[in-house]
Design a protein around this motif. Structure first.
Motif, PDB file in Angstrom:
ATOM      1  N   ILE A  19      21.857 -37.839  25.918  1.00 50.29           N
ATOM      2  CA  ILE A  19      21.390 -36.463  25.821  1.00 50.29           C
ATOM      3  C   ILE A  19      22.163 -35.812  24.681  1.00 50.29           C
ATOM      4  CG2 ILE A  19      21.053 -34.279  27.025  1.00 50.29           C
ATOM      5  CD1 ILE A  19      19.681 -36.758  28.363  1.00 50.29           C
ATOM      6  N   LEU A  20      21.440 -35.296  23.686  1.00 51.82           N
ATOM      7  CA  LEU A  20      22.085 -34.757  22.493  1.00 51.82           C
ATOM      8  C   LEU A  20      21.632 -33.321  22.229  1.00 51.82           C
ATOM      9  CD1 LEU A  20      23.868 -35.301  20.011  1.00 51.82           C
ATOM     10  CD2 LEU A  20      21.830 -36.177  18.866  1.00 51.82           C
ATOM     11  N   PRO A  21      22.451 -32.335  22.630  1.00 52.25           N
ATOM     12  CA  PRO A  21      22.141 -30.955  22.254  1.00 52.25           C
ATOM     13  C   PRO A  21      22.538 -30.740  20.791  1.00 52.25           C
ATOM     14  CG  PRO A  21      24.134 -31.028  23.590  1.00 52.25           C
ATOM     15  CD  PRO A  21      23.627 -32.438  23.475  1.00 52.25           C
ATOM     16  N   VAL A  22      21.702 -30.018  20.042  1.00 50.71           N
ATOM     17  CA  VAL A  22      21.929 -29.830  18.608  1.00 50.71           C
ATOM     18  C   VAL A  22      21.774 -28.358  18.248  1.00 50.71           C
ATOM     19  CG1 VAL A  22      21.004 -30.351  16.318  1.00 50.71           C
ATOM     20  CG2 VAL A  22      21.096 -32.145  18.041  1.00 50.71           C
ATOM     21  N   HIS A  23      22.749 -27.838  17.512  1.00 52.97           N
ATOM     22  CA  HIS A  23      22.629 -26.501  16.932  1.00 52.97           C
ATOM     23  C   HIS A  23      23.330 -26.519  15.574  1.00 52.97           C
ATOM     24  CE1 HIS A  23      22.277 -22.223  16.411  1.00 52.97           C
ATOM     25  NE2 HIS A  23      23.588 -22.172  16.163  1.00 52.97           N
ATOM     26  N   ASN A  24      22.544 -26.392  14.514  1.00 54.05           N
ATOM     27  CA  ASN A  24      23.074 -26.394  13.143  1.00 54.05           C
ATOM     28  C   ASN A  24      24.052 -27.547  12.928  1.00 54.05           C
ATOM     29  OD1 ASN A  24      21.543 -24.145  12.541  1.00 54.05           O
ATOM     30  ND2 ASN A  24      23.193 -22.717  12.974  1.00 54.05           N
ATOM     31  N   ALA A  25      23.559 -28.759  13.122  1.00 55.55           N
ATOM     32  CA  ALA A  25      24.406 -29.958  13.135  1.00 55.55           C
ATOM     33  C   ALA A  25      24.207 -30.865  11.926  1.00 55.55           C
ATOM     34  CB  ALA A  25      24.134 -30.737  14.406  1.00 55.55           C
ATOM     35  N   GLU A  26      23.581 -30.361  10.869  1.00 61.12           N
ATOM     36  CA  GLU A  26      23.233 -31.253   9.762  1.00 61.12           C
ATOM     37  C   GLU A  26      24.431 -31.980   9.162  1.00 61.12           C
ATOM     38  OE1 GLU A  26      22.012 -29.710   5.823  1.00 61.12           O
ATOM     39  OE2 GLU A  26      22.299 -27.736   6.702  1.00 61.12           O
ATOM     40  N   LEU A  27      25.625 -31.421   9.231  1.00 64.54           N
ATOM     41  CA  LEU A  27      26.795 -32.050   8.617  1.00 64.54           C
ATOM     42  C   LEU A  27      27.223 -33.334   9.320  1.00 64.54           C
ATOM     43  CD1 LEU A  27      28.963 -28.915   7.754  1.00 64.54           C
ATOM     44  CD2 LEU A  27      27.475 -30.254   6.244  1.00 64.54           C
ATOM     45  N   TRP A  28      26.975 -33.458  10.606  1.00 60.75           N
ATOM     46  CA  TRP A  28      27.400 -34.643  11.344  1.00 60.75           C
ATOM     47  C   TRP A  28      26.271 -35.402  12.025  1.00 60.75           C
ATOM     48  CZ3 TRP A  28      25.999 -34.293  16.371  1.00 60.75           C
ATOM     49  CH2 TRP A  28      25.854 -33.027  16.925  1.00 60.75           C
ATOM     50  N   LEU A  29      25.054 -34.923  11.933  1.00 61.23           N
ATOM     51  CA  LEU A  29      23.942 -35.491  12.691  1.00 61.23           C
ATOM     52  C   LEU A  29      23.588 -36.918  12.262  1.00 61.23           C
ATOM     53  CD1 LEU A  29      22.145 -34.768  15.024  1.00 61.23           C
ATOM     54  CD2 LEU A  29      20.600 -33.624  13.440  1.00 61.23           C
ATOM     55  N   ASP A  30      23.609 -37.216  10.963  1.00 59.88           N
ATOM     56  CA  ASP A  30      23.329 -38.590  10.524  1.00 59.88           C
ATOM     57  C   ASP A  30      24.335 -39.559  11.133  1.00 59.88           C
ATOM     58  OD1 ASP A  30      21.000 -38.612   8.787  1.00 59.88           O
ATOM     59  OD2 ASP A  30      22.183 -37.443   7.370  1.00 59.88           O
ATOM     60  N   GLU A  31      25.613 -39.205  11.092  1.00 54.53           N
ATOM     61  CA  GLU A  31      26.657 -40.075  11.652  1.00 54.53           C
ATOM     62  C   GLU A  31      26.461 -40.261  13.158  1.00 54.53           C
ATOM     63  OE1 GLU A  31      31.516 -40.249  12.066  1.00 54.53           O
ATOM     64  OE2 GLU A  31      30.618 -38.700  10.821  1.00 54.53           O
ATOM     65  N   CYS A  32      26.120 -39.200  13.851  1.00 54.24           N
ATOM     66  CA  CYS A  32      25.895 -39.266  15.292  1.00 54.24           C
ATOM     67  C   CYS A  32      24.723 -40.192  15.629  1.00 54.24           C
ATOM     68  CB  CYS A  32      25.635 -37.861  15.827  1.00 54.24           C
ATOM     69  SG  CYS A  32      25.229 -37.824  17.577  1.00 54.24           S
ATOM     70  N   LEU A  33      23.612 -40.023  14.940  1.00 55.08           N
ATOM     71  CA  LEU A  33      22.423 -40.822  15.246  1.00 55.08           C
ATOM     72  C   LEU A  33      22.597 -42.272  14.794  1.00 55.08           C
ATOM     73  CD1 LEU A  33      19.803 -38.070  14.499  1.00 55.08           C
ATOM     74  CD2 LEU A  33      20.473 -38.966  16.735  1.00 55.08           C
ATOM     75  N   GLU A  34      23.348 -42.494  13.746  1.00 52.17           N
ATOM     76  CA  GLU A  34      23.688 -43.875  13.348  1.00 52.17           C
ATOM     77  C   GLU A  34      24.493 -44.542  14.460  1.00 52.17           C
ATOM     78  OE1 GLU A  34      23.889 -47.362  11.324  1.00 52.17           O
ATOM     79  OE2 GLU A  34      22.771 -45.621  10.597  1.00 52.17           O
ATOM     80  N   SER A  35      25.389 -43.798  15.079  1.00 54.50           N
ATOM     81  CA  SER A  35      26.179 -44.327  16.187  1.00 54.50           C
ATOM     82  C   SER A  35      25.288 -44.720  17.365  1.00 54.50           C
ATOM     83  CB  SER A  35      27.212 -43.290  16.628  1.00 54.50           C
ATOM     84  OG  SER A  35      27.910 -43.744  17.753  1.00 54.50           O
ATOM     85  N   VAL A  36      24.291 -43.905  17.664  1.00 54.72           N
ATOM     86  CA  VAL A  36      23.339 -44.253  18.730  1.00 54.72           C
ATOM     87  C   VAL A  36      22.630 -45.552  18.378  1.00 54.72           C
ATOM     88  CG1 VAL A  36      21.200 -43.557  19.888  1.00 54.72           C
ATOM     89  CG2 VAL A  36      23.007 -41.869  19.490  1.00 54.72           C
TER      90      VAL A  36
END
Length: 89
Positions: A19-36
């Motif tokens: 479960i991934l809540p997101v609010h203005n996360a563009e700076l770390w979102l690629d890294e997070c989704l790559e981890s998934v």
């Protein structure tokens, strides 16, 4: 997610839900989704993303990764809203 009485449905049911809540996360979102994407456990996984009124490029990043993740066999559910302010707590 609860599997029905069908054994095939039970086998296909995700074993892990991210479960991934997101609010203005563009700076770390690629890294997070790559981890998934890089998780290497045995079993099925699904990702649920809730975009909580992001005003940056988070929505576009989520859409890009949805294609990539689903192409790797990880179902992605996207929810959220685009109101003036976040509603998460």
């Amino acid at each position: 997610m609860r599997a029905s009485g069908d054994p095939a449905a039970a086998a296909a049911a995700p074993h892990v839900s991210v479960i991934l809540p997101v609010h203005n996360a563009e700076l770390w979102l690629d890294e997070c989704l790559e981890s998934v994407l890089q998780q290497d456990f045995e079993g099925a996984m699904e990702l649920s993303v809730f975009n909580d009124a992001s005003k940056d490029k988070s929505a576009a990043i989520i859409d890009k990764w949805k294609v990539k993740l689903e192409g790797s066999g990880i179902p992605v559910v996207i929810g959220g809203h685009d109101s003036a302010s976040p509603r998460g707590g």
